[in-house]
Design an enzyme around this catalytic site. Structure first.
Site, PDB file in Angstrom:
ATOM      1  CD  GLU A   3      -3.074   0.770   2.227  1.00 42.66           C
ATOM      2  OE1 GLU A   3      -2.944  -0.193   3.013  1.00 42.66           O
ATOM      3  OE2 GLU A   3      -3.959   1.617   2.323  1.00 42.66           O
ATOM      4  CG  ASP A   4       1.468   2.991   3.228  1.00 40.90           C
ATOM      5  OD1 ASP A   4       0.536   3.495   2.567  1.00 40.90           O
ATOM      6  OD2 ASP A   4       1.355   2.610   4.397  1.00 40.90           O
TER       7      ASP A   4
END
Ligand code: AMP
Ligand code: MG
Length: 337
Positions: free
Chosen positions: A73-74
């Site tokens: 996700e990051d």
């Protein structure tokens, strides 16, 4: 890194620590340019989640997945890359946690079944995905002060209404009360402080008191040659608050701040133990209930009493058979899935 590895070795000497080491280095590097709202390097978060899971004695692949849980996700790492480096099992857990964080969880009661359904679908893939998600939420709650007040309330409400009940259903009692007390501190800060001040003694001290009391009780059971399981708990702040508001009680009227439960096979032994307990410690008048002779309407059967324990502190004692304790699980509405 060593601290984490040492922790795992204690409960799982055969763990494959290589995979944990690689996950540690990979995640630390992947997040090297990110910071948390606290200003800390981002990697402190997955590392804290991994530590929470090590305290819960989870296996090495869960810990590896926890370290990696935000890299898709990051840090724009692809699932394929994770499969290549860490294998299918870890990669699937990381993907599962990523997917769960993209769901929005409704906090209204009537949506509860839908929320649980999503969680259990993820769990059908791998139970450990939910455990990671719960540890992730716990650390986010522990660092919630860096968010805006509006966000604090929103996340705390979701924690109270969705994540704490989930931890409860999974039998993860420690996670449950920590989540509830943190949510309580943000949602009703005045009431939280008020109860905290009244409880006075720290959780550690209350747990030590219970441990001492339990030991003494076990000694007496040994003398009576009765086989029984004894466990205890210190009531958490939110549960104290709920009891006071639900039953309209003053703090002084809450008698189960420290409580123990004795579980054995036969009903006859329950009464024998009750007699022994009352001979060893003075019972508080008016606090004895015989739900074995007169079961509650839900079939719950147990003896309840409150005695004055060491240092004159009230201790609630519940005495019941194993059968009754299976039937008496509270707060569990049937699941609509
Ligand atoms: P409560 O704070 O009373 O809602 O209880 C929270 C948790 O502690 C639940 O999992 C209960 O089953 C457990 N519990 C409640 N009373 C006792 C007791 N007397 N001894 C041991 N555990 C208890
Ligand atoms: Mg209770």
């Amino acid at each position: 890194m060593n601290e984490l590895l040492e922790k795992i070795k204690v409960y799982y000497p055969k763990a494959d620590l290589e995979v944990v080491k690689r996950a540690y280095e990979f995640a630390e590097n992947a997040h090297k340019d990110h910071v948390r709202l606290s200003g800390d390097p981002y990697f402190t978060h997955p590392l804290a989640v991994a530590n929470i899971l090590a305290e819960l004695e989870q296996d090495h692949l869960t810990i590896a997945a926890a370290l990696l849980h935000d890299v898709i996700e990051d840090a724009e790492v692809s699932p394929e890359e994770l499969v290549a480096i860490f294998g299918e099992e870890v990669a699937r857990m990381v993907e599962g946690v990523t997917k769960l964080s993209q769901f929005s969880f409704y906090s209204r009661e009537e949506r509860q079944a839908e929320n649980f359904r999503k969680m259990f679908v993820a769990m059908g893939e791998d139970f450990r995905i939910i455990i990671i998600k719960l540890a992730d939420r716990l650390h986010n709650m522990q660092t919630l002060q860096f968010l805006s007040p509006a966000k604090q309330k929103e996340i705390s409400l979701e924690t109270r209404e969705i994540f704490a009940p989930l931890a409860h259903r999974l039998g993860m009692w420690r996670l449950k009360w920590q989540l509830e007390d943190l949510a309580f501190s943000f949602l009703e800060p005045k009431e939280y402080e008020n109860i905290k001040q009244k409880v006075v003694v720290s959780r550690g001290e209350r747990e030590a008191y219970i441990a001492g009391f339990t030991e003494k009780l076990k000694e007496l059971l040994g003398q009576m040659k009765i086989q029984a399981e004894v466990n205890g708990r210190a009531k958490h702040f939110y549960s104290i608050y709920r009891k006071m508001t639900d039953q309209n009680l003053e703090f002084e009227d809450v008698y189960d701040l420290v409580a123990v439960r004795v579980i054995m096979e036969s009903i006859r032994d329950c009464y024998a133990i009750l007699g022994m307990v009352h001979a060893a410690w003075a019972p508080i008048p008016g606090r004895f209930r015989d739900y074995i002779a007169v079961p509650k309407s839900n079939g719950y059967q147990s003896l309840h009493t409150t005695i004055l324990g060491p240092d004159g502190k009230p201790v609630e004692i519940q005495i019941r058979t194993r059968n009754a304790s299976r039937g008496g699980i509270r707060h569990c509405r049937p699941l609509a899935i």
